[in-house]
Scaffold this motif. Structure first.
Motif, PDB file in Angstrom:
ATOM      1  N   LEU A 107       2.391  -1.641   6.760  1.00  0.00           N
ATOM      2  CA  LEU A 107       1.450  -2.437   5.963  1.00  0.00           C
ATOM      3  C   LEU A 107       2.003  -2.712   4.569  1.00  0.00           C
ATOM      4  O   LEU A 107       1.915  -3.832   4.064  1.00  0.00           O
ATOM      5  CB  LEU A 107       0.103  -1.713   5.870  1.00  0.00           C
ATOM      6  CG  LEU A 107      -0.708  -1.610   7.163  1.00  0.00           C
ATOM      7  CD1 LEU A 107      -1.955  -0.749   6.943  1.00  0.00           C
ATOM      8  CD2 LEU A 107      -1.104  -2.987   7.673  1.00  0.00           C
ATOM      9  N   ALA A 108       2.573  -1.682   3.939  1.00  0.00           N
ATOM     10  CA  ALA A 108       3.086  -1.843   2.578  1.00  0.00           C
ATOM     11  C   ALA A 108       4.246  -2.840   2.547  1.00  0.00           C
ATOM     12  O   ALA A 108       4.268  -3.757   1.710  1.00  0.00           O
ATOM     13  CB  ALA A 108       3.528  -0.496   2.029  1.00  0.00           C
ATOM     14  N   VAL A 109       5.204  -2.690   3.449  1.00  0.00           N
ATOM     15  CA  VAL A 109       6.362  -3.590   3.475  1.00  0.00           C
ATOM     16  C   VAL A 109       5.930  -5.012   3.818  1.00  0.00           C
ATOM     17  O   VAL A 109       6.431  -5.987   3.247  1.00  0.00           O
ATOM     18  CB  VAL A 109       7.408  -3.082   4.482  1.00  0.00           C
ATOM     19  CG1 VAL A 109       8.539  -4.084   4.654  1.00  0.00           C
ATOM     20  CG2 VAL A 109       7.965  -1.746   4.033  1.00  0.00           C
ATOM     21  N   THR A 110       4.993  -5.139   4.742  1.00  0.00           N
ATOM     22  CA  THR A 110       4.502  -6.458   5.132  1.00  0.00           C
ATOM     23  C   THR A 110       3.797  -7.151   3.974  1.00  0.00           C
ATOM     24  O   THR A 110       3.981  -8.352   3.743  1.00  0.00           O
ATOM     25  CB  THR A 110       3.550  -6.329   6.337  1.00  0.00           C
ATOM     26  OG1 THR A 110       4.247  -5.735   7.430  1.00  0.00           O
ATOM     27  CG2 THR A 110       3.042  -7.687   6.765  1.00  0.00           C
ATOM     28  N   LEU A 111       2.979  -6.407   3.244  1.00  0.00           N
ATOM     29  CA  LEU A 111       2.285  -6.996   2.102  1.00  0.00           C
ATOM     30  C   LEU A 111       3.260  -7.362   0.990  1.00  0.00           C
ATOM     31  O   LEU A 111       3.111  -8.408   0.340  1.00  0.00           O
ATOM     32  CB  LEU A 111       1.223  -6.018   1.579  1.00  0.00           C
ATOM     33  CG  LEU A 111      -0.008  -5.844   2.465  1.00  0.00           C
ATOM     34  CD1 LEU A 111      -0.890  -4.712   1.945  1.00  0.00           C
ATOM     35  CD2 LEU A 111      -0.815  -7.143   2.530  1.00  0.00           C
ATOM     36  N   ILE A 112       4.258  -6.525   0.743  1.00  0.00           N
ATOM     37  CA  ILE A 112       5.256  -6.844  -0.285  1.00  0.00           C
ATOM     38  C   ILE A 112       6.070  -8.059   0.134  1.00  0.00           C
ATOM     39  O   ILE A 112       6.425  -8.904  -0.700  1.00  0.00           O
ATOM     40  CB  ILE A 112       6.160  -5.623  -0.542  1.00  0.00           C
ATOM     41  CG1 ILE A 112       5.356  -4.515  -1.225  1.00  0.00           C
ATOM     42  CG2 ILE A 112       7.355  -6.008  -1.407  1.00  0.00           C
ATOM     43  CD1 ILE A 112       6.104  -3.226  -1.413  1.00  0.00           C
ATOM     44  N   ASN A 113       6.365  -8.194   1.413  1.00  0.00           N
ATOM     45  CA  ASN A 113       7.055  -9.383   1.912  1.00  0.00           C
ATOM     46  C   ASN A 113       6.212 -10.635   1.690  1.00  0.00           C
ATOM     47  O   ASN A 113       6.716 -11.679   1.275  1.00  0.00           O
ATOM     48  CB  ASN A 113       7.377  -9.203   3.392  1.00  0.00           C
ATOM     49  CG  ASN A 113       8.025 -10.420   4.017  1.00  0.00           C
ATOM     50  OD1 ASN A 113       7.337 -11.342   4.454  1.00  0.00           O
ATOM     51  ND2 ASN A 113       9.355 -10.428   4.034  1.00  0.00           N
ATOM     52  N   GLY A 114       4.904 -10.529   1.982  1.00  0.00           N
ATOM     53  CA  GLY A 114       3.960 -11.603   1.655  1.00  0.00           C
ATOM     54  C   GLY A 114       3.776 -12.681   2.691  1.00  0.00           C
ATOM     55  O   GLY A 114       2.808 -13.444   2.612  1.00  0.00           O
TER      56      GLY A 114
END
Length: 302
Positions: A107-114
């Protein structure tokens, strides 16, 4: 301990790599009203849910908790029941904490990717962000906004507005990702602090206990492997007349057709009495049948 930290780090790195590959090869926003949000949430939530389930399934403590039963030697005292409930809660928290490493990282990496957030939320951006014509209907506004994740579908006159919207959504997504990381880090730190404060053991005593449990499990696994091999060898010896690896084998046993049929096929764990089980068809055969049959002399050469 150190092993848990290393394991969590490896899980996090594998999740990050998997997320990047997954996004590169599979993600393609539909850029259509009503579909963007479903598509974005599916790519954001479903892998996280799968990783959470896998995290539970791969933890030995999960199955120990599911299959474990209270010892009949324990008294049904209120204090014992309370302690048992506290132990279950502690183990559940430990299992959940380990299982959450991969989905939270996803979730964190996906949100940072955007990319997923931009796809899912593009049609919900306020209209004034792209200087919409007041004569255009609200449904037309949403249709235009839904195409913003796909640059090739945006009219040239809306290119600048599209870039502004994408930047806004990426900003929101990345802030949410870093906030998630901050919340998780603070929660983990406070959990360790709380556990240390409530623990009846001193720091060095706790380290000793952790090492003891780790070493006990390793030795138990080694003993399990050796014990099961020795136990299985007794049944193999009875069926074939010798043990694998034996030197100077004088004779071998020739199993009959009925015996081959008895040990072939599918079998489940079979309870033979209140305390014991048969682990396989060969095990069941060895316990029931007497030692007899046809033997063949051999000179011991392969």
């Amino acid at each position: 301990g150190k092993e848990a930290v290393i394991a969590n780090a490896i899980i996090a790195m594998l999740t990050i790599g998997g997320q990047q590959l997954f996004s590169f090869f599979t993600f393609s926003c539909p850029c259509h009203v009503g579909q963007n949000l479903i598509y974005g949430l599916a790519f954001l939530g479903v892998p996280a849910l799968i990783l959470l389930i896998v995290g539970y399934a791969l933890n030995n403590q999960t199955w120990r908790l599911v299959t474990g039963k209270r010892s009949p030697l324990q008294k049904e005292a209120t204090s014992s029941q309370l302690l048992h409930c506290k132990l279950i809660c502690f183990v559940l928290c430990s299992i959940t904490g380990r299982a959450l490493v991969a989905p939270v990282t996803w979730l964190a990496v996906t949100l940072i990717n955007g990319s997923y957030y931009v796809c899912g939320m593009s049609e919900y951006v306020p209209v004034h962000y792209y200087g919409a014509n007041p004569n255009v209907t609200a449904s037309e506004h949403r249709r235009i906004l839904a195409t913003f994740p796909c640059r090739q579908l945006v009219p040239p006159e809306l290119t600048r507005a599209r870039d502004e919207v994408i930047l806004l959504l990426r900003y929101q997504s990345q802030v949410a990702g870093w906030l998630l990381i901050a919340v998780v880090v603070i929660t983990v730190f406070l959990s360790y602090c709380l556990a240390s404060c409530l623990s009846p053991l001193s720091f060095l005593h706790f380290r000793y206990w952790s090492n003891y449990v780790h070493n006990e499990q390793e030795l138990f696994d080694e003993a399990t492997d050796q014990h099961s091999r020795l136990y299985a060898m007794q049944h193999i010896r009875k069926f074939f007349g010798f043990v694998p690896g034996s030197e100077n084998v004088k004779e071998i046993r020739i199993p009959s057709l009925r015996e081959w049929q008895a040990i072939s096929g599918l079998a489940f764990l079979k309870q033979v009495d209140e305390e014991h089980y048969d682990y396989s068809l060969l095990h069941d055969w060895a316990l029931k049948e007497s030692v007899n049959g046809k033997y063949l002399k051999t000179d011991g050469d392969p």
